[in-house]
Design a protein around this motif. Structure first.
Motif, PDB file in Angstrom:
ATOM      1  N   GLU A 184       2.274   2.184  -7.428  1.00  0.00           N
ATOM      2  CA  GLU A 184       3.158   2.813  -8.992  1.00  0.00           C
ATOM      3  C   GLU A 184       4.237   2.631  -8.344  1.00  0.00           C
ATOM      4  OE1 GLU A 184       1.802   7.161  -9.139  1.00  0.00           O
ATOM      5  OE2 GLU A 184      -0.120   6.077 -10.483  1.00  0.00           O
ATOM      6  N   GLY A 185       5.800   3.065  -8.543  1.00  0.00           N
ATOM      7  CA  GLY A 185       7.039   2.326  -8.121  1.00  0.00           C
ATOM      8  C   GLY A 185       7.630   1.785  -8.935  1.00  0.00           C
ATOM      9  N   PHE A 186       9.150   1.752  -8.432  1.00  0.00           N
ATOM     10  CA  PHE A 186       9.800   1.076  -9.084  1.00  0.00           C
ATOM     11  C   PHE A 186       9.330  -0.876  -8.561  1.00  0.00           C
ATOM     12  CE2 PHE A 186      13.544  -2.006  -8.404  1.00  0.00           C
ATOM     13  CZ  PHE A 186      14.253  -2.369  -9.906  1.00  0.00           C
ATOM     14  N   LEU A 187       9.523  -1.135  -7.465  1.00  0.00           N
ATOM     15  CA  LEU A 187       8.705  -2.720  -7.206  1.00  0.00           C
ATOM     16  C   LEU A 187       7.394  -3.346  -7.817  1.00  0.00           C
ATOM     17  CD1 LEU A 187      10.171  -3.092  -3.385  1.00  0.00           C
ATOM     18  CD2 LEU A 187      11.346  -3.676  -5.645  1.00  0.00           C
ATOM     19  N   ALA A 188       6.602  -2.005  -7.630  1.00  0.00           N
ATOM     20  CA  ALA A 188       5.227  -2.138  -8.095  1.00  0.00           C
ATOM     21  C   ALA A 188       5.432  -2.453  -9.833  1.00  0.00           C
ATOM     22  CB  ALA A 188       4.296  -1.599  -8.472  1.00  0.00           C
ATOM     23  N   ASP A 189       6.120  -2.137 -10.224  1.00  0.00           N
ATOM     24  CA  ASP A 189       6.436  -1.785 -12.042  1.00  0.00           C
ATOM     25  C   ASP A 189       6.707  -3.475 -11.595  1.00  0.00           C
ATOM     26  OD1 ASP A 189       5.221   0.005 -12.577  1.00  0.00           O
ATOM     27  OD2 ASP A 189       7.790   0.807 -12.993  1.00  0.00           O
ATOM     28  N   VAL A 190       8.484  -3.912 -11.236  1.00  0.00           N
ATOM     29  CA  VAL A 190       9.072  -4.955 -11.647  1.00  0.00           C
ATOM     30  C   VAL A 190       7.415  -5.905 -11.166  1.00  0.00           C
ATOM     31  CG1 VAL A 190      10.736  -6.103  -9.954  1.00  0.00           C
ATOM     32  CG2 VAL A 190      11.086  -3.762 -10.573  1.00  0.00           C
ATOM     33  N   CYS A 191       7.402  -6.304 -10.125  1.00  0.00           N
ATOM     34  CA  CYS A 191       6.278  -7.416  -9.713  1.00  0.00           C
ATOM     35  C   CYS A 191       5.121  -7.325 -11.017  1.00  0.00           C
ATOM     36  CB  CYS A 191       5.441  -6.782  -8.260  1.00  0.00           C
ATOM     37  SG  CYS A 191       6.207  -7.008  -6.594  1.00  0.00           S
ATOM     38  N   ARG A 192       5.179  -6.418 -11.557  1.00  0.00           N
ATOM     39  CA  ARG A 192       4.674  -6.227 -12.812  1.00  0.00           C
ATOM     40  C   ARG A 192       4.891  -7.445 -14.034  1.00  0.00           C
ATOM     41  NH1 ARG A 192       3.748  -1.586 -13.889  1.00  0.00           N
ATOM     42  NH2 ARG A 192       1.488  -1.112 -12.580  1.00  0.00           N
ATOM     43  N   VAL A 193       5.791  -7.646 -14.162  1.00  0.00           N
ATOM     44  CA  VAL A 193       6.258  -8.156 -14.991  1.00  0.00           C
ATOM     45  C   VAL A 193       7.148  -9.253 -14.843  1.00  0.00           C
ATOM     46  CG1 VAL A 193       7.103  -5.408 -16.800  1.00  0.00           C
ATOM     47  CG2 VAL A 193       8.963  -6.677 -14.734  1.00  0.00           C
TER      48      VAL A 193
END
Length: 299
Positions: free
Chosen positions: A134-143
């Motif tokens: 979770e978190g901003f960088l995790a969301d970036v990495c996912r997309v």
């Protein structure tokens, strides 16, 4: 090999281009400005524009493009830039590759990602099979990683380089810390208990070259050293090698004032192990932090 390289002017891209050229590979750099020499090709990732003929000329594509996460204080605009600069470049390359006839497609796409995929793991060690956190960088990495899907679906070998913190005195994690350490006004960040997934620059370069050549490796690869350390351990070792004290801890509140949204990521604990590289028997030059820091400070 003929290698198409995006992000060639960055901290990692500049050094990778030099290394691969020295190895005898032919490097073509993607640039967003007008081209200046025969080794450059222009593209516009924000508009999704890349001449398919440029991709068809390559045996492999390496994408390191993206705004630096530590280059500026995070505000909403910079967060958007961090995300779009990564997703747009990846999507442009992947869809262009997928649209080529099968015989013209590059054999491999090595696409940058980050250990930020895992979010805050605390003291729990994770390998490539761990889900996104979770978190901003995790969301970036996912997309970011999802944007490689068109190339993968087209049968291209896709490697997602979940890079840790490369150590080099001219950039990355190390450069902004050297002056405070030399002045004796540095120390651990916050509690110091957060884990840091470091890697020496020599090993990052050679691991990337290793992955270019290994046709049997695909999917996510943690490009990190085999022995992660806590921020407190990192601080002590850097101070020892610089022969300077490191007794002034930087409180979490001060980091939040100085770094804005990036402070949360700087205090995140990410204990990541290089499962895929270990299984593939990648031979580390610098398997320990003292060796990696010594190389970073002396070469």
């Amino acid at each position: 090999m003929r290698i198409l390289l995006a992000g060639a002017s960055g901290f990692l891209g500049t050094r990778l281009a030099e290394r691969l050229t020295a190895d005898g590979h032919q490097i073509t750099r993607l640039v967003r400005r007008p081209t200046r020499d025969p080794g450059e090709r222009r593209w516009d990732p924000a508009a999704g524009q890349l001449d398919p003929a440029v991709a068809a000329e390559a045996d492999a594509v390496v994408n390191l493009a993206g705004a630096g996460v530590g280059d500026k204080r995070w505000d909403d605009n910079y967060r958007r830039l961090i995300r779009t600069s990564r997703v747009d470049s990846t999507a442009t390359l992947a869809t262009t590759i997928a649209g080529l006839p099968a015989a013209d497609r590059p054999r491999a796409l090595l696409n940058s990602s980050a250990v930020g995929w895992y979010g805050n793991t605390g003291d729990r060690a994770v390998e490539e099979d761990a889900p996104a956190g979770e978190g901003f960088l995790a969301d970036v990495c996912r997309v970011w990683e999802a944007a490689t899907r068109p190339a993968e679906d087209a049968g291209v070998r896709v490697v997602r380089l979940r890079t840790g913190l490369p150590l080099h005195r001219d950039g990355g994690l190390l450069k902004p810390q050297l002056l405070p350490f030399k002045l004796g006004i540095a120390g651990r960040l916050g509690s110091g208990r957060q884990w840091l997934p470091w890697i020496s620059m020599a090993d990052w370069l050679d691991a990337t070259r290793f992955l270019l050549e290994r046709d049997d490796i695909a999917g996510p690869v943690n490009v990190v050293g085999p022995n992660p350390v806590t921020n407190a351990e990192f601080t002590r070792e850097l101070a020892r090698q610089l022969h300077r004290p490191a007794i002034i801890p930087i409180p979490a509140l001060a980091l939040k004032v100085a770094l804005g949204g990036f402070a949360h990521e700087a205090l995140t604990s990410t204990r990541v192990l290089p499962g895929a590289l270990t299984q593939a028997a990648y031979p580390y030059h610098h398997p320990t932090l003292p060796a990696a820091l010594h190389a970073a400070l002396t070469t």
